[in-house]
Design a protein around this motif. Structure first.
Motif, PDB file in Angstrom:
ATOM      1  N   ARG A  31       1.314  -1.253   0.037  1.00 53.26           N
ATOM      2  CA  ARG A  31      -0.090   0.344  -0.110  1.00 53.26           C
ATOM      3  C   ARG A  31       0.748   1.089  -0.409  1.00 53.26           C
ATOM      4  NH1 ARG A  31      -2.963  -2.423   5.263  1.00 53.26           N
ATOM      5  NH2 ARG A  31      -4.381  -4.374   4.023  1.00 53.26           N
ATOM      6  N   THR A  32       2.150   1.341   0.601  1.00 51.85           N
ATOM      7  CA  THR A  32       2.751   2.859   0.533  1.00 51.85           C
ATOM      8  C   THR A  32       3.547   2.319  -0.480  1.00 51.85           C
ATOM      9  OG1 THR A  32       4.211   1.595   2.414  1.00 51.85           O
ATOM     10  CG2 THR A  32       2.655   2.655   3.501  1.00 51.85           C
ATOM     11  N   ASN A  36       0.133   3.224  -4.356  1.00 49.61           N
ATOM     12  CA  ASN A  36      -0.636   4.287  -3.054  1.00 49.61           C
ATOM     13  C   ASN A  36      -1.988   3.621  -3.532  1.00 49.61           C
ATOM     14  OD1 ASN A  36      -1.251   6.226  -1.683  1.00 49.61           O
ATOM     15  ND2 ASN A  36      -0.915   7.762  -2.670  1.00 49.61           N
ATOM     16  N   LEU A  38      -3.626   4.480  -0.248  1.00 45.38           N
ATOM     17  CA  LEU A  38      -3.908   4.775   0.602  1.00 45.38           C
ATOM     18  C   LEU A  38      -4.354   6.289   0.629  1.00 45.38           C
ATOM     19  CD1 LEU A  38      -1.275   4.388   3.314  1.00 45.38           C
ATOM     20  CD2 LEU A  38      -3.411   3.344   3.537  1.00 45.38           C
ATOM     21  N   VAL A  79      -5.505   4.529   7.361  1.00 45.10           N
ATOM     22  CA  VAL A  79      -3.766   4.593   7.730  1.00 45.10           C
ATOM     23  C   VAL A  79      -2.636   4.000   8.930  1.00 45.10           C
ATOM     24  CG1 VAL A  79      -2.313   6.242   8.471  1.00 45.10           C
ATOM     25  CG2 VAL A  79      -3.248   6.639   6.588  1.00 45.10           C
ATOM     26  N   THR A  82      -2.772   0.538   8.354  1.00 40.79           N
ATOM     27  CA  THR A  82      -1.754   0.022   7.524  1.00 40.79           C
ATOM     28  C   THR A  82      -0.201  -0.199   8.096  1.00 40.79           C
ATOM     29  OG1 THR A  82      -2.560   0.738   5.694  1.00 40.79           O
ATOM     30  CG2 THR A  82      -0.347   0.701   5.706  1.00 40.79           C
TER      31      THR A  82
END
Length: 341
Positions: A31-32, A36, A38, A79, A82
């Motif tokens: 996810r990071t 992306n 988020l 956030v 995660t």
């Protein structure tokens, strides 16, 4: 190999620890770093995936509904979720504060199980991930980390806090309770998890008795709150089943009177061109016009509004609303007065 090495349960669970650690850290990594996921404005936003869990979540549906109805709060929770997955996964891989992180694994897996244990198109995907995560979290709490871990490194270095009683509960080493209590804890915990396995398998999939079912195969819509009055036609539509990565493609909306005459008919081309004010979405996952039809993602709920002159002129009576998916499946809603349909 010395006997004590063979009896080092934390060391024997090394493969489980590494795999389960990567399972959770990889969620943070995907996810990071890789994409992306988020950003609420980008495709693949994790909040929309979370919305997919809503229709058939077990026990935590009110929490999910509150979050998807409040996008800002949902974003901060996604956030935080995660980051927690990243920390828990990384610490588990390196064997640092293993027992504390195993509680994190247990909690994260419980969330997956209760939220999405019903999802899985070809097999019981999310249910298996959730229940195995709970079992492995419990296992790692019992074993702690063995010789290949930072916990063990710190203990061998005689770091001061590793001598504290709390470290055995949060890190690794022998849990400071009597053998009889430990035995009961293992047995009771194991059977409770096994009971949870059987219960959720039955609730989500009918895996013990009755008809085996999978709510992720075919789309299903629920039509409620139908109203036909001086303001036109309105109703709520909620996509509650079907593939989570594939929207229901609505190609027709019909309204029929008590003589089965079609008094309103929106084709797929008309549905693809619906104006924004005709759709009022409740959640993050949105019912919206697509290129060739109206698209209803899993977990999406919206109020549909139609106020053409033909609808406003309709007399009192019994009307039936019908929505048709591109697969041929259809859903109806009926009532017998002027106010509702």
């Amino acid at each position: 190999m010395n006997l004590h090495i063979k009896n080092d349960s934390g060391f024997l669970a090394l493969a489980v620890r590494m795999v389960i650690g990567w399972t959770y850290f990889s969620a943070f990594f995907r996810r990071t770093i890789l994409a992306n996921k988020l950003d609420p404005e980008l495709p693949g936003y994790i909040g929309e995936k979370f919305n997919h869990f809503l229709p058939n979540a077990l026990g935590i549906k009110p929490i999910i509904q509150y979050l998807v109805e409040n996008p800002d709060i949902l974003y901060y929770n996604m956030v935080a979720f995660t980051i927690i997955e990243g920390i828990v996964g990384l610490f588990i891989i390196f064997g640092l504060f293993t027992r504390l992180m195993s509680i994190g694994v247990f909690g994260l897996a419980m969330g997956i199980l209760l939220g999405s244990g019903w999802i899985g198109t070809t097999c019981l995907d999310e249910w298996q991930i959730g229940i195995l995560g709970i079992a492995t979290g419990f296992l790692l709490f019992l074993t702690g980390s063995g010789r290949v871990s930072l916990d063990n490194y710190l203990m061998n270095r005689n770091v001061a806090f590793t001598k504290k009683k709390w470290f055995a509960w949060l890190g690794s080493g022998q849990i400071p309770i009597k053998d009889i209590i430990f035995t009961r804890f293992v047995i009771v915990g194991s059977f409770l998890i096994f009971g949870l396995t059987l219960y959720t398998n039955q609730v989500f999939h009918g895996g013990l008795w009755g008809t085996l079912h999978n709510k992720s195969v075919k789309p299903k819509l629920e039509i409620t709150e139908g109203k036909l009055n001086e303001n036109g036609l309105s109703f709520d539509v909620f996509r509650v089943e079907g593939v989570d990565v594939y929207g229901a493609w609505i190609i027709g909306i019909e309204l029929k009177d008590d003589q089965n005459n079609v008094v309103m008919n929106y084709t797929q081309d008309q549905l693809a061109k619906l104006p924004e004010d005709a759709i009022e979405n409740y959640y993050i996952a949105k019912v919206k016009p697509g290129k060739h039809s109206l698209i209803a993602p899993l977990g999406a709920k919206a109020k549909m509004k139609f106020n053409s002159s033909d609808i406003l002129k309709l007399p009192s009576g019994t009307y039936t609303l019908k929505m048709t998916d591109i697969s041929g499946a259809s859903w109806e809603h009926q009532s017998s007065n002027r106010i509702s349909i």
